[in-house]
Design a protein around this motif. Structure first.
Motif, mmCIF file in Angstrom:
data_model
loop_
_atom_site.group_PDB
_atom_site.id
_atom_site.type_symbol
_atom_site.label_atom_id
_atom_site.label_comp_id
_atom_site.label_asym_id
_atom_site.label_seq_id
_atom_site.Cartn_x
_atom_site.Cartn_y
_atom_site.Cartn_z
ATOM 1 N N UNK A 155 0.845 -1.204 0.000
ATOM 2 C CA UNK A 155 0.000 0.000 0.000
ATOM 3 C C UNK A 155 0.878 1.251 0.000
ATOM 4 N N UNK A 156 1.907 1.234 0.868
ATOM 5 C CA UNK A 156 2.849 2.363 0.892
ATOM 6 C C UNK A 156 3.517 2.506 -0.473
ATOM 7 N N UNK A 157 3.867 1.355 -1.075
ATOM 8 C CA UNK A 157 4.468 1.377 -2.405
ATOM 9 C C UNK A 157 3.536 1.976 -3.440
ATOM 10 N N UNK A 158 2.242 1.699 -3.314
ATOM 11 C CA UNK A 158 1.263 2.289 -4.234
ATOM 12 C C UNK A 158 1.236 3.807 -4.091
ATOM 13 N N UNK A 159 1.291 4.281 -2.847
ATOM 14 C CA UNK A 159 1.278 5.729 -2.600
ATOM 15 C C UNK A 159 2.536 6.368 -3.191
ATOM 16 N N UNK A 160 3.698 5.743 -2.923
ATOM 17 C CA UNK A 160 4.960 6.281 -3.448
ATOM 18 C C UNK A 160 5.000 6.226 -4.968
ATOM 19 N N UNK A 161 4.438 5.160 -5.530
ATOM 20 C CA UNK A 161 4.406 5.040 -6.988
ATOM 21 C C UNK A 161 3.520 6.128 -7.587
ATOM 22 N N UNK A 162 2.412 6.440 -6.898
ATOM 23 C CA UNK A 162 1.550 7.521 -7.377
ATOM 24 C C UNK A 162 2.306 8.846 -7.347
ATOM 25 N N UNK A 163 3.073 9.065 -6.263
ATOM 26 C CA UNK A 163 3.896 10.274 -6.182
ATOM 27 C C UNK A 163 4.901 10.295 -7.327
ATOM 28 N N UNK A 164 5.480 9.128 -7.616
ATOM 29 C CA UNK A 164 6.423 9.004 -8.732
ATOM 30 C C UNK A 164 5.753 9.376 -10.051
ATOM 31 N N UNK B 287 -3.035 -2.411 -9.872
ATOM 32 C CA UNK B 287 -3.770 -1.165 -9.626
ATOM 33 C C UNK B 287 -2.925 0.075 -9.859
ATOM 34 N N UNK B 288 -1.737 0.103 -9.262
ATOM 35 C CA UNK B 288 -0.940 1.324 -9.370
ATOM 36 C C UNK B 288 -0.389 1.508 -10.777
ATOM 37 N N UNK B 289 -0.066 0.426 -11.458
ATOM 38 C CA UNK B 289 0.457 0.577 -12.819
ATOM 39 C C UNK B 289 -0.642 0.959 -13.809
ATOM 40 N N UNK C 113 10.569 5.130 -4.259
ATOM 41 C CA UNK C 113 9.723 4.072 -4.801
ATOM 42 C C UNK C 113 10.500 2.771 -4.971
ATOM 43 N N UNK C 114 11.726 2.877 -5.486
ATOM 44 C CA UNK C 114 12.555 1.691 -5.676
ATOM 45 C C UNK C 114 12.866 0.989 -4.367
ATOM 46 N N UNK C 115 13.191 1.756 -3.337
ATOM 47 C CA UNK C 115 13.489 1.183 -2.017
ATOM 48 C C UNK C 115 12.272 0.463 -1.451
ATOM 49 N N UNK C 116 11.101 1.102 -1.532
ATOM 50 C CA UNK C 116 9.884 0.524 -0.960
ATOM 51 C C UNK C 116 9.506 -0.788 -1.639
ATOM 52 N N UNK C 117 9.525 -0.813 -2.967
ATOM 53 C CA UNK C 117 9.133 -2.029 -3.682
ATOM 54 C C UNK C 117 10.184 -3.126 -3.562
ATOM 55 N N UNK C 118 11.444 -2.740 -3.330
ATOM 56 C CA UNK C 118 12.478 -3.750 -3.075
ATOM 57 C C UNK C 118 12.197 -4.451 -1.745
ATOM 58 N N UNK C 119 11.782 -3.688 -0.746
ATOM 59 C CA UNK C 119 11.412 -4.275 0.550
ATOM 60 C C UNK C 119 10.199 -5.188 0.382
ATOM 61 N N UNK C 120 9.216 -4.726 -0.392
ATOM 62 C CA UNK C 120 8.021 -5.526 -0.678
ATOM 63 C C UNK C 120 8.406 -6.874 -1.290
ATOM 64 N N UNK C 121 9.355 -6.841 -2.222
ATOM 65 C CA UNK C 121 9.775 -8.065 -2.896
ATOM 66 C C UNK C 121 10.543 -9.003 -1.972
ATOM 67 N N UNK C 122 11.259 -8.446 -0.997
ATOM 68 C CA UNK C 122 12.045 -9.266 -0.076
ATOM 69 C C UNK C 122 11.156 -10.001 0.936
#
Length: 233
Positions: A14-23, A75-77, A177-186
């Protein structure tokens, strides 16, 4: 109550979605400037064209018949795809013939590329694992292109000693955004999301370094002429 890994991953998503929207929203100041000046100036369309293909591939990656349980990726993409097409439309309207031809050609190539990827994976691959692998590799490649696309003007930044046309908000948003989604993937290991966003965070860090190094451009009378700038492109 202890949260499960899946719960934590959902929250990070969810945080990644918010950051991606900011991106995806970060180019808005650039396009307000383009509309105000009725000119694209020295800005390039490549970051937005790369982001368009990136969004298309990740939407396909998140489809239930490719990689199930990836709704947050889809959703975010989907939102990002809509925003990139808006940016490209504005750029197309205010740019000259040279970039218009490039934009049409690249978009056509992206549509053909996506169609080929869909046809190839749906007709030739019959398991989730095989489709995830192939589409994941493609999505990762285009994700890295999206993150690195502002570096297309890196030489110009160094040559002119000015980071004026290197999008600052876009670079910051890319890094976070990259940092957040990297954590999501881990949290639930996904090598494709991890690789694309890990490399993306590193590329964004390079962009931020250039912005810091060349944050104070030389006086206007010392800047290269338009002819010199064109020779840099």
């Amino acid at each position: 109550m202890v949260m499960s890994t899946n719960d934590i991953r959902f929250i990070v998503g969810i945080i990644g979605n918010v950051l991606s929207f900011v991106l995806f929203a970060s180019p808005m100041p650039t396009f307000r400037r383009i509309i105000k000046n009725k000119s694209v100036e020295e800005f390039h369309p490549y970051p937005y064209l790369a982001s368009t293909m990136n969004c298309l591939m990740w939407i396909y990656y998140g489809m239930p018949f490719v990689h199930p349980h990836s709704i947050l990726v889809v959703t975010i993409n989907s939102v990002g795809l809509f925003m990139q097409l808006c940016y490209i439309s504005i750029f197309f309207f205010y740019t000259g013939k040279r970039y218009r031809l490039q934009i049409v050609s690249i978009l056509f190539g992206e549509v053909v590329g996506l169609a080929a990827a869909v046809a190839g994976t749906m007709l030739g691959l019959h398991t989730y694992a095989s489709r995830t692998t192939v589409v994941g590799i493609l999505a990762t490649a285009f994700g890295i292109c999206m993150y690195g696309s502002p570096l297309s003007i890196m030489y110009k930044v160094i040559k002119t000693k000015s980071a004026e046309f290197l999008p600052k908000t876009l670079s910051i948003a890319c890094f976070l955004n990259g940092i957040c989604w990297a954590i999501y993937a881990l949290l639930k290991f996904d090598p494709y999301i991890l690789t694309g966003n890990g490399v993306g965070a590193l590329l964004a860090l390079i962009q931020l370094a250039l912005i810091v190094i060349y944050r104070n451009p030389p006086p206007k009378d010392q800047k290269p002429s338009k002819v010199e700038l064109q020779n840099v492109v």
